[in-house]
Design a protein around this motif. Structure first.
Motif, PDB file in Angstrom:
ATOM      1  N   SER A 198     -35.958  80.248 -79.093  1.00 26.88           N
ATOM      2  CA  SER A 198     -34.621  79.870 -78.367  1.00 26.88           C
ATOM      3  C   SER A 198     -34.793  80.715 -77.119  1.00 26.88           C
ATOM      4  O   SER A 198     -33.445  80.514 -76.830  1.00 26.88           O
ATOM      5  N   GLY A 203     -30.775  71.805 -70.957  1.00 28.93           N
ATOM      6  CA  GLY A 203     -31.669  70.856 -71.702  1.00 28.93           C
ATOM      7  C   GLY A 203     -32.053  71.896 -72.458  1.00 28.93           C
ATOM      8  O   GLY A 203     -31.924  71.738 -73.536  1.00 28.93           O
ATOM      9  N   SER A 204     -32.090  73.446 -72.082  1.00 29.67           N
ATOM     10  CA  SER A 204     -32.126  74.214 -72.471  1.00 29.67           C
ATOM     11  C   SER A 204     -31.030  75.012 -73.493  1.00 29.67           C
ATOM     12  O   SER A 204     -31.318  75.250 -74.465  1.00 29.67           O
ATOM     13  N   PHE A 214     -35.570  79.494 -74.392  1.00 35.92           N
ATOM     14  CA  PHE A 214     -34.868  78.573 -73.858  1.00 35.92           C
ATOM     15  C   PHE A 214     -33.563  79.380 -73.269  1.00 35.92           C
ATOM     16  O   PHE A 214     -33.018  78.655 -71.570  1.00 35.92           O
ATOM     17  N   ALA A 264     -31.752  72.189 -76.374  1.00 31.92           N
ATOM     18  CA  ALA A 264     -33.069  72.863 -77.193  1.00 31.92           C
ATOM     19  C   ALA A 264     -32.844  74.139 -77.691  1.00 31.92           C
ATOM     20  O   ALA A 264     -32.429  74.115 -78.754  1.00 31.92           O
ATOM     21  N   LEU A 315     -32.521  74.235 -81.741  1.00 31.79           N
ATOM     22  CA  LEU A 315     -33.325  75.220 -82.584  1.00 31.79           C
ATOM     23  C   LEU A 315     -32.756  76.238 -83.788  1.00 31.79           C
ATOM     24  O   LEU A 315     -33.134  76.196 -85.133  1.00 31.79           O
TER      25      LEU A 315
END
Length: 826
Positions: free
Chosen positions: A152, A315-316, A155, A319, A323
């Protein structure tokens, strides 16, 4: 030694320092993303100061928090909370928080630079990117190998780095040197002169009859993306489309680039076919494009790579949120920190969603619609509805004037003031006014028009759409009646308080007079008074507080009117009709009043006025005509102002006060034409204050005898009553730069010509348009770019309109080359 900081405060700081600063950093990002777009559409100092403070604190808060996290790593007494005396370390969460600060340092899309100079610091931000990335990686490395949130964190590190790079690149692209380089065309060596002359010499040596003829190069065909000039009114999508087209051509004005006569002709053809309202809408959007290129991330985001990287960043974040929410076991983590982590993640997602919506509904997106006339498609209909809200909202306002000396019926006329709500405005829609005579009298000039509060405008629109405007007017009328009764009841209380104040003042003055009679005390009071006067002058002068306070107290704002814009537009359009060739266009743009005086629209000889325009410096001319305008405005003379002259009279007053505001309150913008305007203004004020004091016009008791605006009228009458048979410079010399009585001579000359049949107010209003046009075309271009981030200025609209009409010196390139061809005779 006693510790000045109590242990409880130290403990609270150690517990909450990182938590508090990182949440503060997030709140600053939210503040900037929501409020920063409105700095282009307001002049309210409180809002501008709030945005400025948030802009400066945002970077400082993020940098400070990164340092706190870095220092806390590995410290057992670091950021934690207690449970039955046992502390839980949160190194993994701290490492997860560090990339959020990179995200915050990247800043929102709505503001990258507060001032134009911030763009020149792009290299500093690039260096900061390197240091902050290293700091975040250090914090992350410190948490390994036990960090269960490492995926995480990676990201978020990717998202934060992308945002920071976006900001740095936006600053780089908006720096003036890079901005200029981006618009330079490929180097053009021109026709091969050496080769042609070698061939020519060879033919001549062989005794061949040879001559060189010039064949004009055929003009390039119009690009496929060019939109043909449309007749009639433009719809909202067409306004954005044409504004974007001319923005791409004329954005080089900001960095003083030159343009071709072909571009000039295309622009002139378009704007000469437009009505004033349409031209205003196009220039509004065009200036908005300039603002967004120079002060936001728009140029970075609105590109293919920008869309890709923005998608990766968003998107990161999603994500990382997924997570953390679904894969992370949170029972062994501090629950307060878990909630803060959710706040940071959801805040990052919310900020990106808001940025996405702003991206979709930005003018840059509207400009990509290829067929503005098409009514098909749900997206086009949504865009048209949104653009309808952003068009100028004009509201009818009843304006009146009357002779302060006579009890006659006032002249009334309807004007249309700009009342677009701040949510949809593209600029402030107002003019700032600063008046020399009112300033010297320490009085506030009454406004010609009043602002309409935007909630009321929206309420009128909604009730009109729902056909319940009658009920709305009844409720508003009822509220006004109640408020009037309430104010009436307060007036009695205020009169009682005023009477008490007057009695107290008399007692204080009596006691002071008695104290002065005591031996030695009078001298002490005098010295104390001199000391306070010295401190006041030093503080006000050296710290610049005088100009700041004068701007708050004596600068007023007038709403922009459709009639004023139409008058300016028609004046410049008429000049554009004469400016068919570049030389004429240069002469017109270089005129500062004399073009109007020689314009033969009347049989009255106006040559006596020329000395007040061409024989003096621009700043002296501006001050003289400003005072003369006031002298004519407040003293009506024998000829009454009718409805046909009313507009010209108000235009003259508005532009006169506006130009003095620019000269004195915006000296950087007027530096190219302002000369010694500030010195001349101060000397004129000193002479005016001495004159008014001698005539008893500065005493409060004297002012109370006169009604509103009649103090100015009395002052103007007193100035005009002074005999000016001998020129002031002959009597006073040239040490003092005051133009007070030169302006009196000018006003008397104008009144004399009015008696011979001259339309005084029409002439004055046209002269003021020429004076502001001269300033607009001769100010440094980057000062116009600075003003678009401060609410915008009318002079910037005139600057751009003049360029579109081809009035100026920017057009110096003939399109294409004249191709030389060798002709060999037989």
């Amino acid at each position: 030694m006693v510790d000045p900081i109590p242990p409880e405060i130290k403990k609270a700081w150690e517990k909450w320092n990182i938590r508090g600063t990182i949440l503060f950093s997030l709140s600053l990002q939210g503040l900037l993303v929501l409020l920063a777009p409105y700095r282009k559409s307001t002049r309210k100092r409180l809002l501008i100061m709030l945005i400025w403070s948030a802009y400066l604190l945002a970077d400082a808060a993020a940098n400070f928090t990164v340092g706190l996290i870095s220092n806390s790593q590995g410290d057992d007494n670091s950021h934690s909370s207690t449970s039955q005396g046992h502390e839980k370390k949160n190194d993994a969460l701290l490492a997860f928080w560090a990339p959020f600060l990179l995200l915050h340092l990247g800043g929102p899309d709505t503001i990258t630079a507060f001032a134009l100079e911030d763009n020149e610091l792009w290299l500093r931000h690039l260096l900061g990117l390197g240091f902050q990335a290293v700091a975040a990686l250090y914090v992350f490395a410190q948490s390994l190998p036990d960090n269960k949130l490492w995926i995480s964190t990676i990201f978020m590190f990717v998202a934060g780095t992308i945002k920071y790079v976006e900001r740095t690149r936006a600053l780089y692209l908006a720096s003036l040197d890079r901005f200029r380089d981006s618009m330079l065309k490929e180097a053009d060596p021109g026709p091969n002169y050496a080769k042609l002359m070698e061939e020519y010499a060879s033919k001549r040596e062989n005794k061949l009859p040879t001559q060189i003829i010039m064949i004009p190069e055929p003009g390039k065909e119009a690009r496929a993306t060019d939109v043909p000039v449309k007749e009639g009114m433009l719809n909202d999508l067409e306004v954005v489309h044409y504004a974007y087209k001319y923005f791409l051509i004329f954005k080089g004005l900001v960095v003083d680039l030159i343009f071709s006569f072909h571009e000039r002709d295309k622009s002139r053809e378009f704007f000469k076919k437009r009505e004033a309202d349409d031209a205003l809408r196009v220039i509004e959007v065009e200036l908005n494009f300039i603002y967004e290129v120079l002060y936001t991330k728009v140029e970075v985001v609105h590109s293919s790579w920008g869309y890709i990287f923005r998608g990766i960043a968003f998107g990161s974040i999603l994500a990382a949120f997924g997570l953390f929410h679904f894969r992370t076991k949170k029972h062994d983590l501090n629950q307060i920190d878990v909630r803060i982590t959710y706040t940071l993640l959801l805040g990052a997602i919310a900020l990106d969603v808001i940025a996405l919506l702003m991206l979709i509904f930005s003018d840059w997106t509207f400009a990509t619609i290829k067929d503005p006339d098409s009514n098909s498609g749900i997206l086009a209909k949504i865009f048209k509805s949104f653009l309808w809200l952003k068009r100028p909202w004009w509201r009818k306002y009843k304006c009146e004037t009357m002779n302060p000396k006579l009890e006659e019926m006032p002249v009334e006329l309807d004007h249309h003031v700009l009342a677009t709500p701040i949510l949809f405005r593209r600029w402030s829609g107002s003019l700032s006014s600063y008046n020399l005579i009112s300033y010297c009298l320490k009085s506030h000039t009454s406004k010609i028009h009043k602002f309409t509060r935007w909630p009321r405008v929206i309420a009128e629109k909604i009730t009109g759409f729902l056909h319940i405007d009658g009920c709305y007017r009844f409720v508003v009328g009822l509220i006004k009646t109640v408020m009037k009764a309430f104010i009436g009841s307060l007036s009695g209380v205020m009169s009682i308080l005023a009477s008490i104040k007057h009695k107290v003042s008399e007692v204080i003055f009596f006691l002071v007079d008695k104290l002065k009679q005591i031996t030695g005390l009078h001298h002490i009071i005098k010295k104390i008074s001199e000391l306070f006067s010295y401190i006041h002058r030093t503080v006000m002068g050296s710290m610049g507080l005088r100009d700041f306070l004068d701007g708050i107290i004596y600068v007023s704002r007038e709403p922009f009117t459709k009639e004023l814009w139409k008058f300016i537009f028609e004046e410049l359009k008429t000049k554009a009709d004469y400016a068919d060739d570049p030389e004429t266009a240069k002469r017109i743009s270089a005129a500062r009043g004399e073009w109007i005086l020689v314009d033969s629209d009347t049989k009255v000889d106006r040559s006596t006025l020329m000395q007040y325009l061409t024989d003096v410096q621009y700043d002296e001319s501006l001050l003289s005509w400003h005072i003369a305008t006031d002298l004519c405005y407040y003293t009506f003379g024998e000829i009454k102002v009718g409805k046909e002259n009313f507009n010209y009279r108000e235009f003259s007053k508005l532009l006169s006060d506006y130009m003095l505001y620019l000269l004195i309150m915006q000296p950087t913008m007027m530096s190219a034409v302002g000369g010694i305007g500030k010195i001349r203004f101060r000397d004129t004020c000193a002479e005016a204050e001495r004159f008014f004091d001698r005539h008893g016009l500065l005493s409060r008791r004297e002012k109370k005898k006169w009604r509103k605006n009649t103090v100015e009228a009395k002052a103007c009458e007193s100035i005009l009553s002074v005999n000016t048979d001998v020129k002031p410079v002959t009597v006073k010399g040239d040490r003092s730069k005051s133009v007070l009585f030169d302006a009196s001579m000018l006003a008397q000359e104008l009144n004399k010509l009015e008696g011979k049949g001259l339309d005084k107010w029409k002439l004055l209003s046209r002269v003021w348009v020429e004076l502001i046009s001269y300033a607009a075309s001769h100010c440094r271009a980057n000062t116009h770019a600075q003003q678009v981030s401060k609410g915008g200025e009318l002079i910037s609209f005139i600057w751009l309109l003049m360029a579109h009409f081809g009035l100026g010196e920017q057009f110096q390139i003939n399109e294409g080359h004249a191709r030389a061809k060798l002709i060999v005779g037989k």
